[in-house]
Design an enzyme around this catalytic site. Structure first.
Site, PDB file in Angstrom:
ATOM      1  N   GLN A   1      82.522  10.075  78.513  1.00 25.61           N
ATOM      2  CA  GLN A   1      81.478   9.189  79.034  1.00 25.61           C
ATOM      3  C   GLN A   1      80.271   9.208  78.100  1.00 25.61           C
ATOM      4  OE1 GLN A   1      80.144  10.361  82.939  1.00 25.61           O
ATOM      5  NE2 GLN A   1      80.392  12.540  82.530  1.00 25.61           N
TER       6      GLN A   1
ATOM      7  N   LYS B   1      86.836  11.573  92.878  1.00 26.12           N
ATOM      8  CA  LYS B   1      85.504  12.096  92.525  1.00 26.12           C
ATOM      9  C   LYS B   1      85.356  13.490  93.103  1.00 26.12           C
ATOM     10  CE  LYS B   1      83.761   8.221  93.951  1.00 26.12           C
ATOM     11  NZ  LYS B   1      82.943   7.046  94.301  1.00 26.12           N
TER      12      LYS B   1
ATOM     13  N   HIS C   1      83.284   4.777  79.022  1.00 29.46           N
ATOM     14  CA  HIS C   1      82.545   4.680  80.286  1.00 29.46           C
ATOM     15  C   HIS C   1      81.468   3.605  80.182  1.00 29.46           C
ATOM     16  CE1 HIS C   1      79.644   5.727  83.513  1.00 29.46           C
ATOM     17  NE2 HIS C   1      80.737   6.029  84.190  1.00 29.46           N
TER      18      HIS C   1
ATOM     19  N   GLU D   1      86.118  -0.236  85.828  1.00 25.65           N
ATOM     20  CA  GLU D   1      85.823   0.551  87.021  1.00 25.65           C
ATOM     21  C   GLU D   1      84.711  -0.104  87.843  1.00 25.65           C
ATOM     22  OE1 GLU D   1      84.226   5.067  88.169  1.00 25.65           O
ATOM     23  OE2 GLU D   1      85.051   4.670  86.171  1.00 25.65           O
TER      24      GLU D   1
ATOM     25  N   GLN E   1      89.738   6.655  91.176  1.00 30.38           N
ATOM     26  CA  GLN E   1      89.003   7.838  90.762  1.00 30.38           C
ATOM     27  C   GLN E   1      88.952   8.842  91.907  1.00 30.38           C
ATOM     28  OE1 GLN E   1      84.793   9.690  89.176  1.00 30.38           O
ATOM     29  NE2 GLN E   1      84.900   7.475  89.363  1.00 30.38           N
TER      30      GLN E   1
ATOM     31  N   ASP F   1      82.861   1.443  83.089  1.00 29.14           N
ATOM     32  CA  ASP F   1      82.339   1.417  84.462  1.00 29.14           C
ATOM     33  C   ASP F   1      81.206   0.404  84.532  1.00 29.14           C
ATOM     34  OD1 ASP F   1      81.459   1.903  87.020  1.00 29.14           O
ATOM     35  OD2 ASP F   1      81.324   4.080  86.795  1.00 29.14           O
TER      36      ASP F   1
ATOM     37  N   ASP G   1      86.141   2.946  92.561  1.00 30.20           N
ATOM     38  CA  ASP G   1      85.046   3.916  92.499  1.00 30.20           C
ATOM     39  C   ASP G   1      84.188   3.788  93.750  1.00 30.20           C
ATOM     40  OD1 ASP G   1      83.011   5.643  91.891  1.00 30.20           O
ATOM     41  OD2 ASP G   1      82.242   4.516  90.183  1.00 30.20           O
TER      42      ASP G   1
END
Length: 429
Positions: free
Chosen positions: A175, A334, A197, A276, A332, A239, A310
């Protein structure tokens, strides 16, 4: 008393690897002022829109004197998207040293799953423990079980989950943070498998019509071919924090939206692309419906861009709901939002036999301790990819996660628990 009995649980407030951000305030247009933001927070618990990330360091003592650690941490965007409220370690330390310690002391550390499940089911004054507490204390329980049994955390988890561990490192997802160009170049030089990312969390960063993101994807292809090692074939994962939904709106299977995804696919060619959080519509049911609508629209149009769940996909039940609905190509997991670390492994396993791949994620706002623990979850479950964390500087998080996997694979090979060749795996103790 045996040497594997838990005799103490202690908690010390500390820092995390990044910051807590009030996502709602940022999405509502809070102006960035250097590294911070101007304006008042809107999410309960926040004193500033951006404030220091905090953690709670947990030590579990065994009867033979060994001490193992886990770190309670919460995601950068705490209190958003249905998550538990902002995690304040000083407030929760007495809970860990009080009711949690009372529950765990006297238990046999080798009984990881039973201990972690007991923690998961605990309530204090009628409320479940904050996800961050369950996350951090379960890491310490995992470490205690591995120490007591003289094995790796990967093996403890694999035994608990009924899995066959990976025999090579799981692909790491780097990321970039806001430094999305320089950090992406670092990733190319190191041959990171999944990247960057991008942190596309505002209309300014995606462009009013999405053009800024298209230019960025084209740049990623160009620089990857200039800087990457021989034979490098990256997977791009970006993302967008719901920003595609912000600039286009529903319905998501209409021609304008599908054409934009087709343009993204063409910009990324010849490499695969994952987007994402394409939209954030406000609750789980509506988010699933929107993701299904977009995914089916892309499939019907032959656009090969994978969607990553997400927003509103936080708990184990959330993961199951997204997978059951076929709402994403990748989901994802998390890790801080799942609670106990074994729950993350169970969520990865839930994706087995479906057309949804499991991305073992988390947050930049974790610690080196929690990141290493998650590396073992990734190996134990052979996840599709695992996040480089903590922090937004990339290099440190990549080193921590990649080296922990390599070290563990080398140790398992020495112990005869895998046929992995270790010629290219360097230990990093």
């Amino acid at each position: 008393m045996t040497g594997t009995e838990i005799t103490g649980v202690h908690a010390t407030p500390g820092y995390a690897g990044f910051f807590f951000d009030d996502q709602r305030a940022i999405k509502q247009g809070a102006r960035q002022d250097g590294f911070t933001y101007e304006g008042a927070p809107v999410t309960d618990g926040f004193e500033e829109i951006r404030q220091a990330g905090e953690s709670l360091v947990v030590d579990v003592e065994l009867a033979d004197g060994r001490v193992v650690r886990g770190d309670c941490a919460a995601v950068q965007y705490s209190g958003a998207g249905g998550r538990d409220p902002l995690f304040q370690p000083a407030e929760y330390a007495p809970v860990v040293e009080g009711p949690v310690a009372d529950e765990l002391e006297g238990r046999d550390a080798t009984e990881f799953l039973a201990n972690a499940d007991a923690l998961e089911e605990m309530t204090v004054e009628g409320d479940r423990l904050h996800t961050a507490i369950r996350y951090g204390v379960s890491q310490a329980l995992l470490g205690a079980a591995a120490e007591a049994a003289g094995t790796t955390k990967t093996d403890v988890l694999a035994n608990a989950l009924g899995t066959e561990p990976a025999t090579e490192p799981v692909p790491v997802f780097g990321q970039s943070g806001d430094d999305r160009y320089a950090n992406a170049e670092k990733m190319f030089v190191k041959g990171v498998p999944v990247l960057p990312h991008g942190l596309i969390n505002s209309v300014e960063k995606i462009g009013e019509n999405g053009g800024t993101l298209l230019e960025y994807v084209e740049w990623l292809v160009e620089r990857s071919e200039e800087l990457g090692p021989e034979g490098y074939e990256p997977r791009f994962h970006i993302d967008v924090y719901g920003m595609i939904g912000e600039i286009f709106g529903a319905p998501y299977d209409r021609e304008e939206v599908i054409d934009y995804f087709r343009a993204l696919e063409e910009a990324a060619a010849p490499y695969p692309l994952q987007i994402e959080g394409p939209m954030d519509v406000g609750d789980r049911a509506d988010q699933i419906a929107a993701m299904v609508e977009l995914r089916e629209g892309l499939a019907d149009a032959g656009v090969d861009v994978d969607l990553v769940a997400d927003e509103w996909c936080n708990t184990f039940d959330d993961v199951c709901a997204f997978v059951d609905a076929g709402a994403a190509d990748v989901v994802q997991v998390k890790t801080p939002d799942l609670g106990g670390i074994h729950r993350s492994g169970q969520a990865v396993r839930y994706c087995e036999g479906t057309d949804t791949r499991a991305y073992l994620g988390g947050t930049c706002n974790e610690t080196a301790t929690s990141a290493r623990a998650c590396a073992h979850v990734a190996l134990a479950t052979d996840a599709a990819q695992v996040l480089a964390k903590p922090g937004m500087g990339f290099d440190e998080g990549f080193m921590i996660v990649e080296n922990e996997m390599r070290r563990t694979l080398a140790r398992r090979a020495r112990a005869g628990r895998t046929d992995t060749t270790t010629d290219e795996l360097t230990a990093d103790d």
